[in-house]
Design an enzyme around this catalytic site. Sequence first.
Site, PDB file in Angstrom:
ATOM      1  CE  LYS A  84      -4.309  -2.083   1.294  1.00  0.00           C
ATOM      2  NZ  LYS A  84      -5.293  -2.433   2.306  1.00  0.00           N
ATOM      3  NE  ARG A 118      -7.031  -8.832   0.565  1.00  0.00           N
ATOM      4  CZ  ARG A 118      -6.661  -8.051  -0.442  1.00  0.00           C
ATOM      5  NH1 ARG A 118      -5.685  -7.178  -0.280  1.00  0.00           N
ATOM      6  NH2 ARG A 118      -7.268  -8.133  -1.608  1.00  0.00           N
TER       7      ARG A 118
HETATM    8  N1  PMM Z   1      -7.250  -4.234   0.875  1.00  0.00           N
HETATM    9  C1  PMM Z   1      -7.579  -4.287  -0.418  1.00  0.00           C
HETATM   10  C2  PMM Z   1      -8.571  -5.174  -0.882  1.00  0.00           C
HETATM   11  N2  PMM Z   1      -9.200  -6.010  -0.032  1.00  0.00           N
HETATM   12  N3  PMM Z   1      -9.527  -6.818   2.150  1.00  0.00           N
HETATM   13  C3  PMM Z   1      -9.227  -6.777   3.450  1.00  0.00           C
HETATM   14  N4  PMM Z   1      -9.882  -7.586   4.315  1.00  0.00           N
HETATM   15  N5  PMM Z   1      -8.291  -5.919   3.955  1.00  0.00           N
HETATM   16  C4  PMM Z   1      -7.597  -5.057   3.152  1.00  0.00           C
HETATM   17  O1  PMM Z   1      -6.760  -4.286   3.672  1.00  0.00           O
HETATM   18  C5  PMM Z   1      -7.895  -5.078   1.755  1.00  0.00           C
HETATM   19  C6  PMM Z   1      -8.880  -5.983   1.290  1.00  0.00           C
HETATM   20  C7  PMM Z   1      -6.901  -3.373  -1.366  1.00  0.00           C
HETATM   21  O2  PMM Z   1      -5.663  -3.851  -1.747  1.00  0.00           O
HETATM   22  P1  PMM Z   1      -5.403  -4.657  -3.115  1.00  0.00           P
HETATM   23  O3  PMM Z   1      -5.888  -3.796  -4.258  1.00  0.00           O
HETATM   24  O4  PMM Z   1      -3.950  -4.857  -3.131  1.00  0.00           O
HETATM   25  O5  PMM Z   1      -6.146  -5.956  -3.087  1.00  0.00           O
END
Ligand code: PMM
Length: 287
Positions: free
Chosen positions: A227, A266
Site C-alpha cells: 500500500k 493479506r
Molecule cells: N485491501 C484491499 C482489498 N481487499 N480486504 C481486506 N480484508 N483488507 C484489506 O486491507 C484489503 C482488502 C486493497 O488492496 P489490493 O488492491 O492490493 O487488493
Amino acid sequence: MSPYPLRPNRLPESLATLDRCAVMGVINVTPDSFSDGGMWLDPVRAVEHGLSLMRDGADLVDIGGESTRPGAQRISADEEARRVLPVIRDLAAAGVPVSIDTMRSDIARAAVEAGAVIVNDVSGGLADPQMYQTVAQLGTVYIAMHWRGYSDEMESHTDYDDVVIDVAAELGVRLESALKAGVEPGRIVLDPGLGFAKKAHHNWELLRGLDHLMGLGYPVLVGAARKRFLGQVLAVEGEPRPAPERDHATDAVSALAAAAGAWCVRVHAARGSRDATEVAAAWRRGE
Ligand code: PMM
C-alpha cells in the site's frame, strides 16, 4: 500471552490447526487494481497464480473482482461474477482454501456455492444491507473491514479524533449489527482497513494500536501489502517506492503484525510473509 493467535471457528482443517499467523495470498481479477491490475484477468492465469501463491507458502487465497483502489468506479454484479466464479471453482476444486473479496451478498453466496469458505467484505456490511443475513445463512467466516465509503469518495472521509479509538468504535457498531443479524461471533474477523479512508499516519497509528482493536476480542486481519503508505516510508528524495518494490516492507509488517497477535496477513507475494510469520511464531513460543 497465548503463543497462538486468536482465530475464527469453522475454518478448513489446514487453517484450523495452524500455530502461527495465516498468510492470505491476493488475486485481483481486475484490470485496474493498484499493484496487480490486469495481470490475472485471464482465469487460467489467475488459477495458476493462486496455485503458485500456495506453493510459495500462502495458507489461503483471496479472490476479488472489483478494484478498491482510491478513485475506482464500481462494476456490475454480473461482471464481478464473471471474473471471480471460474477462478474460485477451479482453485477450490484443487483443494485451496478460498476467500471471496466482495461487498455484494449475491456474489458472496455464489462464491460460497462455488467453493469459497470465507467472505471478505471491505465494506464491513455497509455496502449491502443483505450481507449479514446472507453470511449468517451461509455459515462461513466473515471478515469485516473498517470502511467509510466507496473508493471514489473515501479520500474525503479521513477525519478522525483518534483513529485507533474511532476505527475500533465504528467496527464495534458493525459487529453489533452482524451479531444481531445472526452471524456467529466465533466466525467474525475484524480488519482496520489500512488505506481505506486513511492517511499514511492513520495507517501507522492503527498498526501501533493493533492491541486496542484486538481488545474487542476478535481475530484480526491486517492488509498492508504494497500500500501507498509503505511506498511513502521508503521514499527517496520525495519519490515513493513503486508498488512492485514494496514486498520487503510488506514482509516486515507481516512479522510485526504476527508478533502483535494478528490472525492473518493479506499479501500479494507469499514467501517472505510466510517466513516472517514462521519467525514471529517461533519468537512468541520462545523455542
Ligand atoms: N485491501 C484491499 C482489498 N481487499 N480486504 C481486506 N480484508 N483488507 C484489506 O486491507 C484489503 C482488502 C486493497 O488492496 P489490493 O488492491 O492490493 O487488493
